[in-house]
Design a protein around this motif. Structure first.
Motif, PDB file in Angstrom:
ATOM      1  N   ARG A  55     -17.189 108.590 -25.968  1.00 43.52           N
ATOM      2  CA  ARG A  55     -17.341 107.323 -25.627  1.00 43.52           C
ATOM      3  C   ARG A  55     -16.234 107.560 -24.464  1.00 43.52           C
ATOM      4  N   MET A  56     -15.752 108.453 -24.436  1.00 41.45           N
ATOM      5  CA  MET A  56     -14.966 108.805 -22.588  1.00 41.45           C
ATOM      6  C   MET A  56     -15.848 109.078 -21.235  1.00 41.45           C
ATOM      7  N   LEU A  57     -16.769 109.695 -22.295  1.00 42.72           N
ATOM      8  CA  LEU A  57     -17.535 110.888 -21.061  1.00 42.72           C
ATOM      9  C   LEU A  57     -18.114 109.523 -20.278  1.00 42.72           C
ATOM     10  N   GLY A  58     -18.596 110.621 -19.209  1.00 42.89           N
ATOM     11  CA  GLY A  58     -19.420 109.148 -18.321  1.00 42.89           C
ATOM     12  C   GLY A  58     -20.795 109.190 -18.235  1.00 42.89           C
ATOM     13  N   VAL A  59     -21.083 108.424 -17.505  1.00 39.20           N
ATOM     14  CA  VAL A  59     -23.253 108.385 -17.668  1.00 39.20           C
ATOM     15  C   VAL A  59     -23.221 108.609 -15.828  1.00 39.20           C
ATOM     16  N   PRO A  60     -23.711 109.381 -15.914  1.00 37.72           N
ATOM     17  CA  PRO A  60     -24.738 109.708 -14.788  1.00 37.72           C
ATOM     18  C   PRO A  60     -25.077 108.353 -14.208  1.00 37.72           C
ATOM     19  N   VAL A  61     -25.139 109.031 -12.352  1.00 42.01           N
ATOM     20  CA  VAL A  61     -25.481 107.180 -11.854  1.00 42.01           C
ATOM     21  C   VAL A  61     -26.804 107.979 -10.774  1.00 42.01           C
ATOM     22  N   PHE A  93     -29.387  98.182 -20.858  1.00 40.83           N
ATOM     23  CA  PHE A  93     -28.226  99.187 -20.392  1.00 40.83           C
ATOM     24  C   PHE A  93     -28.856  99.880 -19.216  1.00 40.83           C
ATOM     25  N   LEU A  94     -29.662 101.121 -19.632  1.00 41.19           N
ATOM     26  CA  LEU A  94     -30.432 101.867 -19.431  1.00 41.19           C
ATOM     27  C   LEU A  94     -30.779 101.476 -17.587  1.00 41.19           C
ATOM     28  N   VAL A  95     -31.616 100.017 -17.454  1.00 41.74           N
ATOM     29  CA  VAL A  95     -31.714  99.561 -16.300  1.00 41.74           C
ATOM     30  C   VAL A  95     -31.199  98.426 -16.142  1.00 41.74           C
ATOM     31  N   ARG A  96     -29.658  98.475 -16.785  1.00 40.64           N
ATOM     32  CA  ARG A  96     -28.875  97.976 -16.078  1.00 40.64           C
ATOM     33  C   ARG A  96     -28.403  98.541 -14.785  1.00 40.64           C
ATOM     34  N   GLY A  97     -28.108  99.533 -15.639  1.00 37.12           N
ATOM     35  CA  GLY A  97     -27.311 100.820 -14.979  1.00 37.12           C
ATOM     36  C   GLY A  97     -28.007 101.723 -13.054  1.00 37.12           C
ATOM     37  N   VAL A  98     -29.381 101.581 -13.632  1.00 35.80           N
ATOM     38  CA  VAL A  98     -29.932 102.005 -12.516  1.00 35.80           C
ATOM     39  C   VAL A  98     -30.810 101.393 -11.619  1.00 35.80           C
ATOM     40  N   GLU A  99     -30.313  99.808 -11.845  1.00 37.28           N
ATOM     41  CA  GLU A  99     -30.044  98.626 -10.820  1.00 37.28           C
ATOM     42  C   GLU A  99     -29.028  98.471 -10.098  1.00 37.28           C
ATOM     43  N   ALA A 100     -28.513  98.465 -11.251  1.00 35.80           N
ATOM     44  CA  ALA A 100     -26.991  98.835 -10.220  1.00 35.80           C
ATOM     45  C   ALA A 100     -26.077 100.504  -9.453  1.00 35.80           C
ATOM     46  N   ALA A 101     -26.934 101.156  -9.610  1.00 41.78           N
ATOM     47  CA  ALA A 101     -27.212 101.939  -9.078  1.00 41.78           C
ATOM     48  C   ALA A 101     -27.842 101.807  -7.854  1.00 41.78           C
ATOM     49  N   ARG A 102     -29.043 101.249  -7.307  1.00 47.51           N
ATOM     50  CA  ARG A 102     -29.882 101.186  -6.918  1.00 47.51           C
ATOM     51  C   ARG A 102     -29.475  99.823  -5.751  1.00 47.51           C
ATOM     52  N   ASP A 104     -26.625  99.194  -5.682  1.00 50.38           N
ATOM     53  CA  ASP A 104     -25.154  99.754  -4.733  1.00 50.38           C
ATOM     54  C   ASP A 104     -25.781 101.210  -3.652  1.00 50.38           C
ATOM     55  N   VAL A 105     -26.647 102.023  -3.871  1.00 44.96           N
ATOM     56  CA  VAL A 105     -27.095 102.510  -2.787  1.00 44.96           C
ATOM     57  C   VAL A 105     -27.797 101.673  -1.282  1.00 44.96           C
ATOM     58  N   ARG A 106     -28.029 100.586  -1.740  1.00 46.05           N
ATOM     59  CA  ARG A 106     -28.657  99.546  -0.936  1.00 46.05           C
ATOM     60  C   ARG A 106     -27.899  98.829  -0.084  1.00 46.05           C
ATOM     61  N   GLU A 107     -26.388  98.608  -0.563  1.00 53.28           N
ATOM     62  CA  GLU A 107     -25.307  97.777  -0.047  1.00 53.28           C
ATOM     63  C   GLU A 107     -24.998  99.048   0.820  1.00 53.28           C
ATOM     64  N   SER A 153     -26.285 101.170   1.835  1.00 57.95           N
ATOM     65  CA  SER A 153     -26.530 102.113   3.047  1.00 57.95           C
ATOM     66  C   SER A 153     -26.731 100.971   4.567  1.00 57.95           C
ATOM     67  N   GLU A 154     -26.620  99.588   4.009  1.00 58.93           N
ATOM     68  CA  GLU A 154     -26.476  98.585   4.614  1.00 58.93           C
ATOM     69  C   GLU A 154     -24.674  98.315   5.513  1.00 58.93           C
ATOM     70  N   ARG A 155     -24.169  99.186   4.432  1.00 61.42           N
ATOM     71  CA  ARG A 155     -23.184  98.838   5.104  1.00 61.42           C
ATOM     72  C   ARG A 155     -22.679  99.931   6.035  1.00 61.42           C
ATOM     73  N   LEU A 156     -23.156 101.443   5.962  1.00 58.45           N
ATOM     74  CA  LEU A 156     -23.370 102.191   6.850  1.00 58.45           C
ATOM     75  C   LEU A 156     -23.947 102.202   7.895  1.00 58.45           C
ATOM     76  N   ALA A 157     -25.419 101.630   7.645  1.00 59.06           N
ATOM     77  CA  ALA A 157     -26.659 100.984   8.823  1.00 59.06           C
ATOM     78  C   ALA A 157     -25.254 100.027   9.788  1.00 59.06           C
ATOM     79  N   GLU A 158     -25.029  99.043   9.328  1.00 59.71           N
ATOM     80  CA  GLU A 158     -23.440  98.688   9.775  1.00 59.71           C
ATOM     81  C   GLU A 158     -22.064  99.191  10.819  1.00 59.71           C
TER      82      GLU A 158
END
Length: 552
Positions: A257-263, A388-397, A399-402, A404-409
């Motif tokens: 249970r304590m193992l992390g899920v790759p993102v 759960f798997l879809v949420r993980g990918v969407e959350a990663a997406r 997070d990357v988008r956010e 990226s926008e923050r990095l661009a600013e």
């Protein structure tokens, strides 16, 4: 396992057995009402203290008999003691009209021969004896065997088995019949209970039965009238609790249970049946998400005796190929608690707890809870696992988008600040360059004039030094030449004095051996050897008559 806890025949006391251990003896002595039975070598505790016994013994991994969970749940009724039966070897009294009086000769038999019963008469008497011994329905406990073979039949015939403690072989077996009327009412009622229960092989049940003997075939059986679902569910819960306790003691309860899920987790391994609705729901939900999941299915059985071996093989395969996957999903659709209990297996639980991949479990419905749900990531249903798997990918997406926008600013702000800083630095560099260039010109002028004066002074000194060195060099060369000339003359004089011709002219001769080499001493000359003597005016060949050597 440290020992066993059973209910005695009277139903009034719990019997505790274990090999001698000081800590276990100390534990039992803390139980209320405990008594040492010297004859049977067991500890006895009143049945009313079953909760205290269970709490104490479960911590030491004792094995509990089937009746104990029912006692804990308060569903076990203590049966009345059966009437005494005739001792072995006692002749049952003849009934009127069945073989005559005791001692009367059987029809067609010799006078004085003992009475004989026909098989039908014997079976009828046995049936009446059983009916007298068990006039009412009673509860029995046993493990279901061969129930699955009678699926889809009007009447169900199977066995209830009592197994030996700590062994798989049967201690006793009874044939069981469940007739059509009971099948039509009892099985649907069990399936609609909360939680639902499906009768199957391998379950330990508590059944209300009546004893039956069929005279035509001499078959003894019990006929099921009712089943106590709370007993079976309590037994399943006890098995689950024992497995979880063992995992906790080994430090494995929280490991997976304590193992992390790759993102993101897009390389998905799946263990389920390809024919199950849960698998189709899971796959359809992933496809509808539009995410490019890479799904690998290893087919396994999700119910029955084949679940364990196929599940262990699948877990082992994914463990050997763990580098190729991000997460492993174990899926099964809905079902009764007894159907899902196949997942409550010790070996399967250990394999999941030790698995190198993060295991996500979707077994049954929201209310269902298996051992795997307790030790792995539990998402309840196959569809919930897909979400759960879809949420993980969407959350990663997201997070990357956010990011990226923050990095661009941040980059734009930093570029603006750096651009202004560069302009200011350019102006400062230009000013400093002009000032530095003016200072350099002034210093260069001063340095040029100083260098010219210093060069002229240095040249004058070097000229004087050169003249001085030249004078010394001429003097030294003349002296060296004079010494060399004197040495040459001395060498010429020695050469003339040592010239062999001059030596011969002074009356000496040169002795040469047969090979023409000079013989400098007598060691090079031997008797009868021919020598050549060279004089100043010619040479002579001689022979050695004797050799005399002067002592040194």
């Amino acid at each position: 396992m440290s020992g066993t806890v059973e209910l005695d025949r009277t139903g009034t006391h719990l019997v505790i057995r274990f090999p001698y251990r000081e800590d276990l003896v100390a534990m039992v002595k803390e139980l209320p009402g405990r008594r040492w039975d010297r004859q049977q070598k067991v500890w006895r505790v009143p049945a009313e203290h079953v909760q205290d016994v269970y709490d104490a013994c479960s911590r030491h991994l004792f094995e509990f008999a089937a009746e104990i969970p029912s006692l804990l749940a308060g569903t076990l009724e203590v049966p009345a003691q059966a009437p005494a039966t005739p001792r072995q070897g006692t002749l049952l009294p003849a009934e009127p009209g069945e073989g005559g009086r005791p001692g009367e000769a059987a029809p067609g038999g010799a006078a004085g021969a003992p009475a004989a019963l026909s098989i039908s008469e014997l079976n009828e008497r046995v049936k009446r004896c059983i009916g007298d011994a068990f006039p009412q329905s009673f509860w029995i406990v046993g493990e279901v065997v061969d129930f699955d073979k009678s699926t889809n039949r009007e009447h169900r015939f199977f066995q209830l088995v009592e197994k030996m403690p700590r062994a798989q072989r049967a201690k006793a077996v009874v044939q069981v019949a469940m007739f059509a009327r009971t099948v039509q009412t009892l099985l649907p009622a069990l399936a609609k209970s909360d939680p639902p229960l499906t009768l199957r092989d391998g379950l330990e049940i508590r059944a209300l039965v009546r004893a039956d003997f069929y005279p035509a075939t001499g078959r003894f059986q019990v006929i099921v009238n009712d089943i106590d679902p709370s007993f079976t569910l309590g037994k399943l819960a006890l098995t689950k609790e024992q497995i979880l306790r063992e995992l906790a003691e080994q430090g494995l309860a929280e490991r997976n249970r304590m193992l992390g899920v790759p993102v993101p987790a897009v390389r998905v391994g799946v263990l389920t049946s390809p024919d199950a609705d849960g698998w189709n729901d899971f796959l359809r939900h992933l496809e509808e998400s539009g995410v490019g999941f890479d799904v690998t299915l290893v087919p396994v059985k999700v119910q029955g005796t084949d679940l364990k071996p196929t599940m262990l093989r699948g877990l082992r395969w994914f463990a050997e190929h763990a580098d190729s996957f991000d997460v492993l999903c174990v899926l099964r659709g809905g079902g009764s608690r007894s159907d899902l209990a196949w997942f409550d297996d010790r070996d399967v639980a250990l394999a999941v707890a030790r698995h190198p991949l993060k295991v996500v479990v979707g077994i049954g419905h929201q209310r269902d809870q298996s051992v795997l749900d307790a030790i792995a990531q539990s998402e309840k249903t196959p569809t919930a696992v897909a979400e759960f798997l879809v949420r993980g990918v969407e959350a990663a997406r997201d997070d990357v988008r956010e990011r990226s926008e923050r990095l661009a600013e941040l980059v734009a702000d930093r570029l603006a600040r750096e651009e202004e800083r560069l302009r200011e630095l350019g102006r400062a560099v230009a000013r400093a360059g002009r000032d530095r260039l003016a200072d350099a010109r002034q210093q260069l002028g001063l340095a040029g004039r100083g260098l010219q004066a210093a060069t002229q002074l240095r040249l004058s000194r070097e000229r004087d030094e050169l003249r001085h060195v030249t004078t010394r060099l001429v003097h030294l060369s003349r002296s060296q030449c004079e010494r060399a000339s004197a040495a040459l003359q001395a060498a010429e004089t020695r050469r003339r004095l040592l010239d062999p011709v001059r030596v011969l002219q002074r009356g000496f001769a040169i002795v040469r051996g047969p090979d023409g080499r000079i013989a400098p001493d007598t060691t090079k000359v031997s008797k009868d050897q021919r020598l050549r003597l060279q004089f100043r005016d010619g040479a002579a060949d001689v022979r050695v008559d004797a050799v005399e050597t002067e002592p040194s």
